[in-house]
Scaffold this motif. Structure first.
Motif, mmCIF file in Angstrom:
data_model
loop_
_atom_site.group_PDB
_atom_site.id
_atom_site.type_symbol
_atom_site.label_atom_id
_atom_site.label_comp_id
_atom_site.label_asym_id
_atom_site.label_seq_id
_atom_site.Cartn_x
_atom_site.Cartn_y
_atom_site.Cartn_z
ATOM 1 N N TRP A 60 22.095 71.408 -0.848
ATOM 2 C CA TRP A 60 21.562 70.169 -0.728
ATOM 3 C C TRP A 60 21.226 70.282 0.746
ATOM 4 N N ASN A 61 21.899 70.700 1.813
ATOM 5 C CA ASN A 61 21.718 70.691 3.292
ATOM 6 C C ASN A 61 20.310 71.329 3.515
ATOM 7 N N ILE A 62 20.144 72.586 2.620
ATOM 8 C CA ILE A 62 18.709 73.399 2.959
ATOM 9 C C ILE A 62 17.695 72.209 2.497
ATOM 10 N N GLY A 63 17.873 71.769 1.010
ATOM 11 C CA GLY A 63 16.778 70.944 0.795
ATOM 12 C C GLY A 63 15.705 71.572 0.177
ATOM 13 N N THR A 64 14.667 71.018 0.423
ATOM 14 C CA THR A 64 13.157 71.522 -0.039
ATOM 15 C C THR A 64 13.412 72.024 -1.626
ATOM 16 N N THR A 65 12.611 73.059 -1.834
ATOM 17 C CA THR A 65 12.195 73.616 -3.305
ATOM 18 C C THR A 65 13.827 74.304 -3.658
ATOM 19 N N HIS A 66 14.557 74.655 -2.808
ATOM 20 C CA HIS A 66 15.900 75.400 -2.929
ATOM 21 C C HIS A 66 16.763 74.298 -3.859
ATOM 22 N N TRP A 67 16.796 72.950 -3.456
ATOM 23 C CA TRP A 67 17.675 71.983 -3.920
ATOM 24 C C TRP A 67 17.009 71.538 -5.300
ATOM 25 N N GLU A 68 15.745 71.561 -5.212
ATOM 26 C CA GLU A 68 15.160 71.026 -6.451
ATOM 27 C C GLU A 68 15.197 72.068 -7.610
ATOM 28 N N GLY A 69 15.392 73.317 -7.235
ATOM 29 C CA GLY A 69 15.648 74.189 -8.375
ATOM 30 C C GLY A 69 16.863 74.231 -8.772
ATOM 31 N N LEU A 70 17.917 74.081 -7.985
ATOM 32 C CA LEU A 70 19.402 74.025 -8.225
ATOM 33 C C LEU A 70 19.995 72.733 -8.888
ATOM 34 N N PHE A 71 19.131 71.595 -8.726
ATOM 35 C CA PHE A 71 19.221 70.507 -9.438
ATOM 36 C C PHE A 71 18.607 70.300 -10.621
ATOM 37 N N THR A 72 17.368 71.034 -10.856
ATOM 38 C CA THR A 72 16.698 71.329 -12.310
ATOM 39 C C THR A 72 17.650 72.045 -13.219
ATOM 40 N N ALA A 73 18.261 73.037 -12.678
ATOM 41 C CA ALA A 73 19.055 73.884 -13.583
ATOM 42 C C ALA A 73 20.413 73.173 -13.810
ATOM 43 N N LEU A 74 21.114 72.641 -12.728
ATOM 44 C CA LEU A 74 22.207 71.482 -13.298
ATOM 45 C C LEU A 74 21.907 70.661 -14.241
ATOM 46 N N VAL A 75 20.672 69.969 -14.269
ATOM 47 C CA VAL A 75 20.534 68.899 -15.141
ATOM 48 C C VAL A 75 20.017 69.742 -16.674
#
Length: 440
Positions: free
Chosen positions: A290-305
């Motif tokens: 989450w601190n890194i943000g950008t597409t890395h957080w979007e990817g992880l959040f997508t996988a979590l959802v």
């Protein structure tokens, strides 16, 4: 990745065929090593008494099984003896419908064909890209994206193959399959957003391709990158870890005692400390991404959802069906399996796979009956088959099924909840009818 892409296509396909055969060997080992109850006739059982020790080449994929075909009569005798010791009545004429070595050899051959074919299908022909675009040309313009996606789908195929055959054998999907698979899905999504399937988005008459993220087809809101999004991500991660823990609720002495017993049983379970460690490490990783943000957080959040929606859907169906029928309707392994699938393909494709799954039942039941004589088939193989169909026919599934449903917005959610309630009512009516018939 660049070195691999520059290799001639026939070389890449040949390497992937070899990798598929080796992966098939791993699948065969896992089917029997990770099973709760080891089947008496297995390709990894001991050499039957009176037979010579196996040669090293019998461990080679595919060809090794031909050398072991002569063991079939001795294997059957050993199986009959073991089942008798366990208290089962085994008729003298009992034999399986196919030799023990045929299934594992077929798995290795199938994966040896499936991996290079899937590679060509996704990265060369671009058949997972939207219909109406020059798929092969667009695929050539997005090599990195499609290669990342192929890696995720190849991993998912191997894991689903293990889960399917263990579920066939003993109606259980072990955590050894789904927990590492889910963790790998979350890790891959954190590294690259391009593990997810492509969707077309049109603005001002111009179409562009975007990964099917958690918010597709709507634009990503800023709140999901804020502290609110972090809190939701941590909650989803914590919910998955809690779902894997031992959850025993004893209500005989009231709710107060039930809570005490719940945490006492949870604390004494040997698995709790390992899940606790995974949970704590996961919290740290989620915050870091989450601190890194950008597409890395979007990817992880997508996988979590995807993980939460996939597992949560099956959990809701399991809960409602169990309450309506008065008995366990589905195994919890189906919940963790769908959570793993959701982490790799996203919640939209997972929802489509869930609805497609029952449509595969007739074909799967027929093949299973012809091969083994087994009439009942667990639900896990249906979910895996539904996922395969969803991925292979993604452009059609997205355009004809997912997109119209998503555009309904809140109405679609109401339809889903209403369908769940209706299912519970119908199952409750069927339970009442069945009890009345049995009483008569």
């Amino acid at each position: 990745m660049a070195f691999w892409i520059q290799l001639p296509l026939p070389v890449r396909l040949a390497v992937l065929s070899l990798v598929g055969v080796i992966a098939g060997g791993f699948v065969n080992w896992a089917i029997y090593a990770w099973a709760t109850f080891r089947v008496p006739v297995s390709p990894w059982s001991r050499v039957p008494a009176g037979m010579a020790a196996r040669h090293w080449f019998t461990r080679l994929p595919v060809v090794g099984w031909w050398a072991r075909a002569a063991e079939t009569p001795q294997q059957l005798a050993a199986a009959r003896e073991r089942l008798t010791r366990l208290g089962y009545e085994v008729p003298p004429e009992w034999t399986p419908r196919m030799p023990f070595w045929l299934r594992p050899m077929a798995i290795e051959l199938a994966l040896g064909f499936a991996l290079p074919w899937l590679y060509w299908y996704e990265t060369q022909a671009g058949l997972v890209l939207p219909a109406g675009v020059p798929q092969a040309a667009v695929a050539a313009a997005h090599p990195t994206w499609l290669h990342w996606m192929f890696v995720g789908h190849a991993l998912l195929l191997v894991l689903m193959t293990i889960a399917t055959f263990i579920d066939f054998d003993e109606q259980i999907i072990p955590d050894w399959v789904t927990i590492p698979g889910t963790l790998l899905a979350l890790g891959m999504a954190s590294v690259s957003l391009h593990t997810f399937l492509p969707i077309p988005l049109t603005a001002n008459g111009v179409m562009r391709l975007e990964p099917c993220t958690f918010s597709a087809p709507w634009p990503v809101g800023k709140k999901w990158g804020s502290g609110y999004g972090l809190a939701v991500g941590l909650a989803m991660w914590s919910g998955w870890c809690f779902a894997l823990s031992t959850r025993v609720l004893i209500l005989r002495r009231g709710w107060k005692k039930a809570v005490v017993y719940f945490f006492a049983i949870l604390r004494r379970d040997a698995m709790t400390k390992w899940l606790g460690l995974i949970w704590l490490m996961g919290l740290v990783v989620v915050v870091m991404v989450w601190n890194i943000g950008t597409t890395h957080w979007e990817g992880l959040f997508t996988a979590l959802v995807g993980m939460s929606v996939g597992g949560g859907t099956i959990w809701a169906v399991r809960l409602v069906a169990s309450l309506a029928m008065g008995e366990e309707a589905m195994g919890f392994g189906d919940v963790t399996l769908m959570a793993m699938i959701g982490g790799i393909v996203g919640w939209q494709a997972t929802g489509a796979a869930f609805f497609i799954a029952p449509l595969t039942s007739i074909f799967i039941v027929l093949i299973t009956f012809l091969a083994t004589g087994q009439r009942m088939t667990p639900f896990g193989p249906y979910l895996c088959a539904g996922t395969v169909i969803t991925v292979l026919y993604w452009p059609t599934v997205w355009q004809a099924a997912i997109l119209p449903a998503l555009l309904l917005g809140p109405v679609f959610l109401m339809i889903m909840v209403g369908s769940l309630v209706a299912m519970g009512v119908l199952l409750g009516i069927w339970r009442a009818i069945k009890m009345r018939l049995l009483a008569a």
